[in-house]
Design an enzyme around this catalytic site. Structure first.
Site, short mmCIF file in Angstrom:
data_model
loop_
_atom_site.label_atom_id
_atom_site.label_comp_id
_atom_site.label_asym_id
_atom_site.label_seq_id
_atom_site.Cartn_x
_atom_site.Cartn_y
_atom_site.Cartn_z
N HIS A 269 0.87 -1.20 0.00
CA HIS A 269 0.00 0.00 0.00
C HIS A 269 0.90 1.25 0.00
O HIS A 269 1.62 1.46 -0.96
CB HIS A 269 -0.93 -0.08 1.21
CG HIS A 269 -2.04 0.92 1.26
ND1 HIS A 269 -2.38 1.74 0.25
CD2 HIS A 269 -2.90 1.22 2.28
CE1 HIS A 269 -3.40 2.51 0.60
NE2 HIS A 269 -3.75 2.22 1.84
N HIS A 308 -2.83 -2.52 -9.58
CA HIS A 308 -3.78 -1.86 -8.68
C HIS A 308 -5.06 -2.69 -8.63
O HIS A 308 -5.46 -3.28 -9.62
CB HIS A 308 -4.13 -0.45 -9.21
CG HIS A 308 -4.66 0.46 -8.17
ND1 HIS A 308 -5.97 0.44 -7.79
CD2 HIS A 308 -4.05 1.37 -7.38
CE1 HIS A 308 -6.17 1.34 -6.83
NE2 HIS A 308 -5.01 1.91 -6.55
N ASP A 364 2.51 5.13 -6.95
CA ASP A 364 3.77 4.96 -6.22
C ASP A 364 4.98 4.78 -7.14
O ASP A 364 6.11 4.79 -6.68
CB ASP A 364 3.66 3.75 -5.28
CG ASP A 364 2.68 4.03 -4.16
OD1 ASP A 364 1.63 3.37 -4.11
OD2 ASP A 364 2.94 4.95 -3.37
C1 SDX Z 1 -1.59 2.08 -3.40
O1 SDX Z 1 -6.25 0.66 -3.07
C2 SDX Z 1 -5.79 1.82 -3.35
O2 SDX Z 1 -6.49 2.67 -3.84
C3 SDX Z 1 -4.33 2.06 -2.97
C4 SDX Z 1 -3.74 3.35 -3.45
C5 SDX Z 1 -4.32 4.52 -2.72
O3 SDX Z 1 -4.21 5.64 -3.24
O4 SDX Z 1 -4.76 4.34 -1.55
O5 SDX Z 1 -3.95 3.51 -4.83
C6 SDX Z 1 -2.23 3.39 -3.17
O6 SDX Z 1 -1.45 1.32 -2.49
C7 SDX Z 1 -1.16 1.72 -4.81
C8 SDX Z 1 -0.64 0.25 -4.93
C9 SDX Z 1 0.78 0.24 -4.37
N1 SDX Z 1 1.30 -1.12 -4.28
C10 SDX Z 1 2.22 -1.58 -5.12
O7 SDX Z 1 2.67 -0.96 -6.08
C11 SDX Z 1 2.75 -2.97 -4.77
C12 SDX Z 1 2.83 -3.80 -6.05
N2 SDX Z 1 1.47 -4.01 -6.52
C13 SDX Z 1 0.86 -5.28 -6.17
O8 SDX Z 1 1.26 -5.87 -4.99
C14 SDX Z 1 -0.62 -5.34 -6.51
O9 SDX Z 1 -0.76 -4.85 -7.78
C15 SDX Z 1 -1.62 -4.66 -5.59
C16 SDX Z 1 -1.43 -5.06 -4.17
C17 SDX Z 1 -1.50 -3.19 -5.70
C18 SDX Z 1 -3.01 -5.08 -6.07
O10 SDX Z 1 -3.05 -6.43 -5.92
P1 SDX Z 1 -4.40 -7.25 -6.25
O11 SDX Z 1 -5.50 -6.40 -6.74
O12 SDX Z 1 -4.67 -8.10 -5.07
O13 SDX Z 1 -4.00 -8.06 -7.51
P2 SDX Z 1 -3.42 -9.49 -7.45
O14 SDX Z 1 -2.32 -9.55 -6.45
O15 SDX Z 1 -4.55 -10.43 -7.31
O16 SDX Z 1 -2.75 -9.56 -8.89
C19 SDX Z 1 -3.44 -10.10 -9.99
C20 SDX Z 1 -2.33 -10.73 -10.82
C21 SDX Z 1 -1.52 -11.77 -10.06
O17 SDX Z 1 -0.97 -12.64 -11.02
P3 SDX Z 1 -1.60 -14.12 -11.15
O18 SDX Z 1 -1.61 -14.72 -9.75
O19 SDX Z 1 -3.01 -13.87 -11.67
O20 SDX Z 1 -0.71 -14.83 -12.11
O21 SDX Z 1 -1.39 -9.70 -11.18
C22 SDX Z 1 -0.13 -10.01 -10.60
C23 SDX Z 1 -0.38 -10.99 -9.47
O22 SDX Z 1 0.77 -11.79 -9.25
N3 SDX Z 1 0.41 -8.73 -10.08
C24 SDX Z 1 1.66 -8.37 -10.21
C25 SDX Z 1 1.73 -7.09 -9.63
N4 SDX Z 1 0.54 -6.75 -9.16
C26 SDX Z 1 -0.28 -7.78 -9.44
N5 SDX Z 1 2.73 -9.00 -10.77
C27 SDX Z 1 3.88 -8.31 -10.73
N6 SDX Z 1 4.03 -7.08 -10.18
C28 SDX Z 1 2.99 -6.46 -9.63
N7 SDX Z 1 3.13 -5.24 -9.09
#
Ligand code: SDX
Length: 443
Positions: A269, A308, A364
């Site tokens: 996050h 996201h 981010d």
């Molecule tokens: C913020 O919610 C908000 O609004 C948050 C925010 C705000 O203003 O409050 O926008 C701020 O927190 C932005 C997000 C910051 N976090 C990151 O950048 C960390 C990296 N991102 C991920 O961990 C992920 O994208 C999340 C946590 C942000 C979202 O995760 P989800 O919605 O639970 O998606 P998921 O993990 O189910 O991913 C779906 C697929 C998966 O692959 P498969 O299992 O289907 O093969 O996408 C892949 C994930 O492995 N994936 C990624 C990825 N994010 C998702 N693969 C590589 N790198 C990534 N960053």
């Protein structure tokens, strides 16, 4: 004429149920409790870990269309607010629901400025942290401790009390954040300078040294103010949900805000901007990007700053930040990580792995590059997120307090543990068998 209902047939009993489809295209999970497989049956429960597809409230604060990359605060597009507004005006909009006229803005500005100081005991409390304490941990602990300084804040159902705590928290968050930074640098704390803007005062409390009055660089002051606008709210994100969920047991807003800060601290996050910079620094050069992409596609790493839960398109905030970075570089000099970030984005957005998963840069991905160029240590990045998001958390919290439908948050579970078994004297027990999913393994 089409009815706004869902017709559900329970094939276990052959019974059919009509479930209303309400405004916003929602059906009430509680309606499924009526679907029973016998008189003693509890009824159906919906299962939604991480609330992937569950609305927990009706809100007027922020609107996001993740597929189209749209973000609006109280109906105003984020692009217009970033271009035309300032953070304090945007905070007023988010908290009160309308843009202020000049009279109300002046009053708001005054009401925030008179709350920028903190009790001297808070300063002494912060001096108790280790010299190298992470500023986000200091913010978390100190905001929680502020709960003990304002016992009147427990009157959460009193409008004037909510307004006063809102002004106090928005006014004091930059002060506590700056004190945490100064503590981590071993520098004396700098008191607020209310002759400066909200953001200018924050820069003064961070960077003022021996000069009589700190003069913020107007380009950096504006850039940070835009960053604050972009981070002010984001509907039901993890930390807003923490604010609402903890707030639902009716503690004071300092306790709920401390919970929101704790949620924001995580690398998935608000900690993602720190993780994204570490990732870019670890890559170090464009020619090592393919190796990172390979690790990510092998599931060994996440691309920090990408992806996201809601945006399945380019995060509109990232677009604005990508341009803002160059304004900052005019003053600070170019942060070479921007070149790695842009190349990484280019490669990722052409790669089927990311395209299929609709992974785009989020807020981010570029914010850390700007913060680093401005001279902030990485440990301050999530703190810089928490300051503006305080306005959003308080707006969400106030909506929850006023919402007649809201009660204390108490989710259900699907029990998968042991059925009833009898206690046995220790001398008669066999060696415990540790199943791989047993929580007790962590003990
Ligand atoms: C913020 O919610 C908000 O609004 C948050 C925010 C705000 O203003 O409050 O926008 C701020 O927190 C932005 C997000 C910051 N976090 C990151 O950048 C960390 C990296 N991102 C991920 O961990 C992920 O994208 C999340 C946590 C942000 C979202 O995760 P989800 O919605 O639970 O998606 P998921 O993990 O189910 O991913 C779906 C697929 C998966 O692959 P498969 O299992 O289907 O093969 O996408 C892949 C994930 O492995 N994936 C990624 C990825 N994010 C998702 N693969 C590589 N790198 C990534 N960053």
């Amino acid at each position: 004429m089409a009815k706004n209902t869902l017709t559900v047939t329970d094939n276990r009993t052959g019974k059919t149920y009509e479930i209303p489809i309400e405004e916003g295209g929602v059906v009430r999970a509680a309606a499924f409790r009526d679907i029973k497989n016998g008189a003693d049956d509890f009824g159906l429960m919906t299962y939604d870990p991480a609330l992937f597809n569950t609305a927990v409230c009706r809100s007027r604060v922020t609107f996001i269309d993740g597929d189209r990359g749209i973000l609006r605060y109280r109906g105003y597009p984020i692009e217009q607010l970033a271009e035309e507004s300032n953070f304090l005006e945007t905070a007023y909009l988010i908290v009160k629901g309308e843009l202020p006229d000049q009279k109300h803005f002046r009053t708001w500005q005054h009401n925030i400025k008179i709350h920028t100081m903190v009790h001297e005991n808070i300063k002494r409390f912060m001096e108790g942290f280790r010299h190298d304490a992470h500023p986000m941990g200091m913010l978390l602990g100190t905001v929680g401790a502020m709960s003990t300084f304002y016992p009147d804040a427990k009157n959460i159902f009193d409008l004037e009390s909510r307004r006063l705590q809102t002004r106090r928290l928005i006014g004091k968050m930059p002060t506590v954040a700056a004190f945490a930074y100064r503590h981590s640098r071993g520098l004396p704390y700098v008191y607020p300078d209310n002759d400066l803007s909200y953001t200018g005062n924050f820069l003064s409390m961070l960077f003022k040294m021996t000069e009589l009055q700190y003069k913020p660089n107007p380009v950096l002051e504006h850039a940070l103010d835009v960053l604050f606008i972009l981070h002010a709210d984001h509907e039901q994100n993890c930390s807003a949900n923490a604010m609402r969920s903890v707030g639902s047991s009716s503690p004071d807003p300092y306790a709920a805000t401390a919970a929101a800060i704790a949620a924001l601290y995580g690398p998935l996050h608000g900690g993602a901007n720190e993780a994204a910079i570490n990732m870019l620094m670890e890559v170090g050069s464009k020619d090592r990007i393919p190796a990172l992409i390979k690790e990510v596609k092998a599931g060994e790493k996440k691309l920090n700053g990408f992806g996201h839960r809601v945006y399945k398109n380019y995060d509109p905030r990232a677009k604005i930040l990508k341009k803002l970075a160059y304004d900052v570089f005019e003053v600070t000099g170019r942060n070479p990580l921007i070149d790695i970030a842009i190349e990484l984005e280019r490669i990722a957005l052409e790669d089927e792995y990311f395209i299929k998963r609709k992974l785009y840069p989020n807020v981010d991905f570029y914010s850390g590059i700007i913060y680093q160029a401005m001279g902030f240590p990485m440990t301050m990045f999530p703190v810089l997120f928490a300051i503006p998001r305080t306005a959003g958390w308080l707006a969400q919290w106030a909506e929850m307090v006023r919402d007649p439908e809201q009660k204390i948050t108490r989710p259900r579970q699907v029990y998968i543990g042991e059925s009833e078994r009898q206690w046995m004297p220790i001398e008669k027990r066999a060696e415990p068998t540790m199943r791989e999913d047993a929580v007790s393994e962590a003990i």
